[in-house]
Design an enzyme around this catalytic site. Structure first.
Site, short mmCIF file in Angstrom:
data_model
loop_
_atom_site.label_atom_id
_atom_site.label_comp_id
_atom_site.label_asym_id
_atom_site.label_seq_id
_atom_site.Cartn_x
_atom_site.Cartn_y
_atom_site.Cartn_z
N ARG A 233 35.33 37.45 57.37
CA ARG A 233 33.95 36.63 57.30
C ARG A 233 34.55 35.09 57.32
NH1 ARG A 233 33.27 40.81 53.93
NH2 ARG A 233 31.53 42.51 54.23
N ILE A 234 35.42 34.76 56.30
CA ILE A 234 35.74 33.29 56.10
C ILE A 234 36.49 32.79 57.29
CG2 ILE A 234 36.60 31.71 54.66
CD1 ILE A 234 35.75 33.26 52.07
N ASP B 182 45.06 39.43 61.98
CA ASP B 182 44.36 40.45 61.06
C ASP B 182 44.73 41.85 61.51
OD1 ASP B 182 42.26 42.24 59.78
OD2 ASP B 182 41.45 39.99 59.39
N CYS C 10 43.00 35.58 54.27
CA CYS C 10 43.28 36.98 53.79
C CYS C 10 43.10 37.15 52.37
CB CYS C 10 44.75 37.51 54.32
SG CYS C 10 45.98 36.61 53.69
N PRO C 11 42.80 38.37 51.86
CA PRO C 11 42.69 38.64 50.33
C PRO C 11 44.29 38.55 50.02
CG PRO C 11 42.18 40.48 51.55
CD PRO C 11 42.29 39.38 52.68
N ASN D 39 42.65 28.25 51.06
CA ASN D 39 41.63 28.12 50.06
C ASN D 39 41.19 29.66 49.80
OD1 ASN D 39 39.83 28.31 52.53
ND2 ASN D 39 38.22 27.12 51.77
N SER D 40 42.14 30.42 50.15
CA SER D 40 42.16 32.02 49.77
C SER D 40 42.68 32.16 48.28
CB SER D 40 42.49 32.67 50.75
OG SER D 40 42.35 34.20 50.67
N ARG D 41 43.86 32.32 48.16
CA ARG D 41 44.54 32.87 46.93
C ARG D 41 45.82 32.04 46.91
NH1 ARG D 41 40.20 33.37 45.64
NH2 ARG D 41 39.15 35.29 44.41
N GLU E 227 46.15 28.82 37.73
CA GLU E 227 45.03 28.10 37.56
C GLU E 227 44.42 28.45 36.34
OE1 GLU E 227 42.63 29.60 40.90
OE2 GLU E 227 43.86 28.69 42.42
N HIS F 164 39.89 24.48 43.02
CA HIS F 164 39.57 25.92 43.56
C HIS F 164 38.01 25.93 43.28
CE1 HIS F 164 39.98 30.40 43.19
NE2 HIS F 164 39.02 30.39 43.84
N1 LIG Z 1 38.73 29.41 47.21
C1 LIG Z 1 37.48 30.03 46.94
O1 LIG Z 1 36.67 29.53 46.39
C2 LIG Z 1 37.24 31.53 47.60
C3 LIG Z 1 35.95 31.90 47.85
C4 LIG Z 1 35.83 33.05 48.26
C5 LIG Z 1 36.79 33.88 48.57
N2 LIG Z 1 37.94 33.52 48.82
C6 LIG Z 1 39.06 34.19 49.29
O2 LIG Z 1 38.90 34.48 50.49
C7 LIG Z 1 39.19 35.90 50.96
C8 LIG Z 1 38.75 36.29 52.15
O3 LIG Z 1 37.32 36.26 51.95
P1 LIG Z 1 36.33 36.78 53.24
O4 LIG Z 1 34.91 36.97 52.86
O5 LIG Z 1 36.75 36.37 54.43
O6 LIG Z 1 36.78 38.60 53.19
P2 LIG Z 1 36.90 39.61 54.23
O7 LIG Z 1 37.23 40.85 53.57
O8 LIG Z 1 35.46 39.27 55.12
O9 LIG Z 1 38.10 39.05 55.22
C9 LIG Z 1 39.23 39.20 54.86
C10 LIG Z 1 40.08 39.75 56.30
O10 LIG Z 1 41.58 39.73 55.86
C11 LIG Z 1 42.30 40.88 56.48
N3 LIG Z 1 43.27 40.90 55.87
C12 LIG Z 1 43.85 41.85 54.69
N4 LIG Z 1 44.90 41.79 54.40
C13 LIG Z 1 45.65 41.02 55.53
C14 LIG Z 1 46.96 40.61 55.75
N5 LIG Z 1 47.96 40.85 54.94
N6 LIG Z 1 47.15 39.70 56.54
C15 LIG Z 1 46.12 39.59 57.46
N7 LIG Z 1 44.66 39.73 57.34
C16 LIG Z 1 44.52 40.55 56.44
C17 LIG Z 1 41.13 41.88 56.18
O11 LIG Z 1 41.14 42.94 57.19
C18 LIG Z 1 39.62 41.08 56.73
O12 LIG Z 1 39.47 41.18 57.86
C19 LIG Z 1 39.05 36.54 49.84
O13 LIG Z 1 39.55 37.66 49.50
C20 LIG Z 1 39.23 35.62 48.61
O14 LIG Z 1 40.57 35.68 48.03
C21 LIG Z 1 38.32 32.19 48.34
O1 LIG Z 2 37.08 34.89 45.27
C1 LIG Z 2 35.91 34.18 44.97
O2 LIG Z 2 34.87 34.55 45.29
C2 LIG Z 2 36.14 33.02 44.79
O3 LIG Z 2 37.64 32.58 44.40
C3 LIG Z 2 35.27 32.48 43.62
O4 LIG Z 2 35.78 33.25 42.38
#
Ligand SMILES: NC(=O)c1ccc[n+]([C@@H]2O[C@H](COP(=O)([O-])OP(=O)(O)OC[C@H]3O[C@@H](n4cnc5c(N)ncnc54)[C@H](O)[C@@H]3O)[C@@H](O)[C@H]2O)c1
Ligand SMILES: O=C(O)[C@H](O)CO
Length: 325
Positions: free
Chosen positions: A163-164, A183, A214-215, A241-243, A272, A291
């Site tokens: 999604r993101i 992906d 990615c997560p 801005n993932s992890r 963090e 974050h």
């Molecule tokens: N910084 C923030 O405030 C914040 C907020 C929300 C989410 N996030 C992070 O963003 C991540 C993604 O969120 P999303 O809503 O897009 O999730 P999502 O599940 O819609 O998308 C994640 C994508 O990553 C892919 N994926 C999984 N493992 C992978 C790998 N090893 N290599 C490549 N792709 C891989 C999955 O197939 C999926 O398409 C979350 O898991 C979270 O860690 C951070």
């Molecule tokens: O994964 C998330 O949604 C963000 O890191 C906020 O917790």
């Protein structure tokens, strides 16, 4: 009424949201914060020992805690990411774990691009320079303190095209960039003139900007390290801005300091809050935010509403957004 605890409610609701809809469903105690450290799991156990339901954003729930919480039936993440919970141990104890998908898609992708634009234009720093008097005292009618970067025509590699990742890719394409996405799951319908899937080798070799979406899993911990950085273009910009643990921070700091990596925009780090000896704090061309990608009020409200809906559906024996089926 089932008993529930929110272990770290303050960042979700520092006072601008209302816990009442949750209180109507469960007998809940809200702690502003408990711990973010695995060394202090005893406090998690103490606060959760009598509850059926834990709600957590960044308070870790490792196997060690799960083993000590026999009443626990449900862990509701107050986040999309669920890497702080041992979901396998939860499954073994028949504990349902849910997350909050989608609430942050627009706000988090906006922030990824904000980090990138800051690297390209240093808006904040130039504004400070002007207010310091640097423009008033300048010989020429304009000046800039950093190389300014145009994005149009450049390539953004996106790791994790969910999604993101896709939302970030759409904005990048609107800026005239090409997108290469990696992906495990491909939706070929998304491919176009300006967006293609690629393997990691091609993505590293061809991207001017690499953005991580990615997560965090055991498979991709420290995906960005000395070896992967070597395979990238000189001067690449890295966004995360993932992890935080997706990056080996010592290796990234070294690559920033020797210029192999041209800039980094990071909203997340390995520990963090950030430790004062984190090498990225003093690395060249590195922007770090605390974050905040998720934290617009609009997104937090969506998050909260989904968290309440998740609890409601769990209570009705029809859980949704389950991440440990
Ligand atoms: N910084 C923030 O405030 C914040 C907020 C929300 C989410 N996030 C992070 O963003 C991540 C993604 O969120 P999303 O809503 O897009 O999730 P999502 O599940 O819609 O998308 C994640 C994508 O990553 C892919 N994926 C999984 N493992 C992978 C790998 N090893 N290599 C490549 N792709 C891989 C999955 O197939 C999926 O398409 C979350 O898991 C979270 O860690 C951070
Ligand atoms: O994964 C998330 O949604 C963000 O890191 C906020 O917790």
């Amino acid at each position: 009424m089932l008993k529930a605890v929110v272990l770290d409610g303050y960042t979700l609701n520092p006072g601008d949201l209302d816990w009442s809809p949750l209180k109507e469903l469960v007998d809940v105690t809200v702690y502003d914060r408990t711990t973010y450290s695995l060394d202090e799991v005893a406090l998690v156990i103490e606060r959760a020992k009598d509850v059926d339901i834990i709600l957590t954003n960044k308070t870790p729930i490792p196997e060690e805690a799960i083993n000590e919480l026999p009443k626990l039936k449900y862990i509701g993440m107050l986040s999309t990411g669920f890497d702080v919970v041992d979901v396998k141990a939860a499954k073994e104890h028949n504990i349902v774990v849910t997350n909050i998908p989608s609430y942050g898609t627009d706000t988090v992708s906006q922030m990824a691009i904000a980090l990138l634009l800051e690297i390209c234009h240093h808006v904040g720093s130039h504004s400070e320079a002007v207010k310091r008097g640097d423009w008033t005292n300048n010989a020429d009618w304009c000046f800039w303190n950093y190389p300014l970067i145009e994005l149009s025509g450049k390539t953004m590699g996106i790791v994790g095209y969910g999604r993101i990742g896709q939302a970030t890719g759409r904005i990048a394409q609107a800026l005239g960039m090409k997108v290469l996405a990696f992906d495990h799951y491909k939706d070929e319908g998304l491919e176009s003139e300006s967006m293609k899937y690629a393997d990691l080798d091609e993505l590293y070799a061809s991207s001017d900007v690499i953005s991580l979406h990615c997560p965090l899993t055991e498979e991709n911990r420290e995906l960005i390290n000395k070896e992967s950085i070597k395979r990238m273009k000189d001067g690449v910009i890295i966004l995360n801005n993932s992890r935080g643990p997706l990056i080996n921070e010592v290796d990234l700091a070294e690559a920033l300091n020797n210029g192999k990596v041209g800039g980094a925009g990071l909203d997340v780090v390995s520990t963090e809050p950030i430790k004062k000896n984190n090498p990225l704090l003093t690395a060249k061309n590195c922007i770090i935010t605390p974050h905040i990608s998720w934290a617009t009020k609009e997104a937090r409200l969506r998050l909260f509403n989904t968290a309440v809906e998740n609890v409601k559906l769990f209570l009705e024996d029809n859980p949704t957004n389950v991440v440990n089926k």
